[in-house]
Motif scaffolding. Sequence first.
Motif, short mmCIF file in Angstrom:
data_model
loop_
_atom_site.label_atom_id
_atom_site.label_comp_id
_atom_site.label_asym_id
_atom_site.label_seq_id
_atom_site.Cartn_x
_atom_site.Cartn_y
_atom_site.Cartn_z
N UNK A 1 13.05 6.37 -6.02
CA UNK A 1 12.07 5.29 -6.22
C UNK A 1 10.99 5.41 -5.15
N UNK A 2 9.78 5.68 -5.58
CA UNK A 2 8.65 5.85 -4.65
C UNK A 2 7.48 4.97 -5.09
N UNK A 3 6.91 4.24 -4.15
CA UNK A 3 5.69 3.47 -4.38
C UNK A 3 4.59 4.07 -3.52
N UNK A 4 3.44 4.32 -4.13
CA UNK A 4 2.31 4.89 -3.40
C UNK A 4 1.07 4.06 -3.69
N UNK A 5 0.28 3.80 -2.66
CA UNK A 5 -0.85 2.88 -2.80
C UNK A 5 -2.05 3.40 -2.02
N UNK A 6 -3.16 3.60 -2.69
CA UNK A 6 -4.40 4.01 -2.06
C UNK A 6 -5.50 3.09 -2.57
N UNK A 7 -6.20 2.41 -1.67
CA UNK A 7 -7.26 1.51 -2.11
C UNK A 7 -8.27 1.29 -0.99
N UNK A 8 -9.41 0.76 -1.37
CA UNK A 8 -10.42 0.38 -0.39
C UNK A 8 -10.03 -0.96 0.24
N UNK A 9 -10.51 -1.21 1.44
CA UNK A 9 -10.21 -2.47 2.11
C UNK A 9 -10.89 -3.63 1.40
N UNK A 10 -10.25 -4.80 1.45
CA UNK A 10 -10.86 -6.00 0.87
C UNK A 10 -12.10 -6.38 1.67
N UNK A 11 -13.18 -6.76 1.00
CA UNK A 11 -14.41 -7.13 1.72
C UNK A 11 -14.17 -8.27 2.71
N UNK A 12 -14.69 -8.10 3.92
CA UNK A 12 -14.59 -9.15 4.91
C UNK A 12 -13.32 -9.16 5.72
N UNK A 13 -12.36 -8.27 5.41
CA UNK A 13 -11.10 -8.24 6.15
C UNK A 13 -11.03 -6.98 7.00
N UNK A 14 -10.42 -7.06 8.17
CA UNK A 14 -10.38 -5.90 9.07
C UNK A 14 -9.49 -4.79 8.53
N UNK A 15 -9.87 -3.55 8.84
CA UNK A 15 -9.07 -2.39 8.46
C UNK A 15 -8.08 -2.11 9.57
N UNK A 16 -6.84 -2.50 9.37
CA UNK A 16 -5.78 -2.30 10.35
C UNK A 16 -4.51 -1.85 9.61
N UNK A 17 -3.60 -1.25 10.36
CA UNK A 17 -2.35 -0.80 9.76
C UNK A 17 -1.55 -2.00 9.22
N UNK A 18 -1.66 -3.15 9.87
CA UNK A 18 -0.94 -4.34 9.41
C UNK A 18 -1.42 -4.80 8.03
N UNK A 19 -2.66 -4.49 7.70
CA UNK A 19 -3.21 -4.89 6.41
C UNK A 19 -3.01 -3.84 5.32
N UNK A 20 -2.42 -2.69 5.67
CA UNK A 20 -2.22 -1.62 4.70
C UNK A 20 -1.00 -1.88 3.82
N UNK A 21 -1.12 -1.52 2.57
CA UNK A 21 0.01 -1.56 1.64
C UNK A 21 0.83 -0.28 1.81
N UNK A 22 2.10 -0.27 1.39
CA UNK A 22 2.86 -1.40 0.84
C UNK A 22 3.41 -2.28 1.95
N UNK A 23 3.80 -3.51 1.56
CA UNK A 23 4.44 -4.44 2.46
C UNK A 23 5.93 -4.46 2.14
N UNK A 24 6.76 -4.69 3.14
CA UNK A 24 8.21 -4.69 2.94
C UNK A 24 8.83 -5.97 3.49
N UNK A 25 9.77 -6.51 2.74
CA UNK A 25 10.55 -7.69 3.16
C UNK A 25 11.96 -7.54 2.60
N UNK A 26 12.95 -7.54 3.51
CA UNK A 26 14.34 -7.33 3.13
C UNK A 26 14.44 -6.10 2.24
N UNK A 27 14.97 -6.24 1.01
CA UNK A 27 15.13 -5.06 0.14
C UNK A 27 13.89 -4.73 -0.68
#
Length: 227
Positions: free
Chosen positions: A27-53
């Motif tokens: 199972x692999x998820x891959x995500x490539x996109x442009x940054x949302x307008x007005x939001x900073x480009x940081x690793x914390x804002x990069x997808x994917x996000x993970x929570x528990x499983x």
Amino acid sequence: PAVFKSVSPAWNDQNLLSLSRVIHSHCILAHVRAASPGLPVTQLNCHPFAWEQFTFMHNGSIREFQTVKRQLRRELSDSSYAWLQGTTDSETIFALFADIYSALKGESSTEKMATAVLATIESIEVLLKSAGHTAGCDLNLAVSDGRSAVVSRYSTKGATPNSLYVNTGHRYTCEAGSTKLFPCEEPTVLVASEPLTPDASWHLVETNHIVVVNELLEVDIRPVGIH
């Protein structure tokens, strides 16, 4: 889930080029996109996000998110709010999903995921409406627990959502610099924003529907019903 993300473009990331040669997963998820307008480009804002499983990705936006950010985050539990690290609408949506999923009882994991995705979409629309927010949202959401997955293709009524395609029974490979699809006997499911190859095995998901992939890799496509 093991997560690798970077602010560097995927095609120019030397770490990713090296890692991708040796990563193996069912199972692999891959995500490539442009940054949302007005939001900073940081690793914390990069997808994917993970929570528990769970691993989560989002293609789209809550339009004019900054005008309703406070109202949306006020709906989160204390634990989900404390879990947030970035500033995106996507991570806020995922936190809302986590709260809804955690409150569900008595269903299989796959069905709980499907119920939670549908409830998340409806909750966002209700919250936006109650806040007087008229810009709407585009919610192509993808969530997986590593065994099953739910992906939505949704946009506020009257708008056309971003595209979403499904392919089953094929293996996607890269050989000698060329990508190809090969039929395979074992169950396989590919879900992508755009077809990865120019053949007819890719099927467009209808507007305002979700794709539910269970642990047996059986695909069920269901309508999104907003009450």
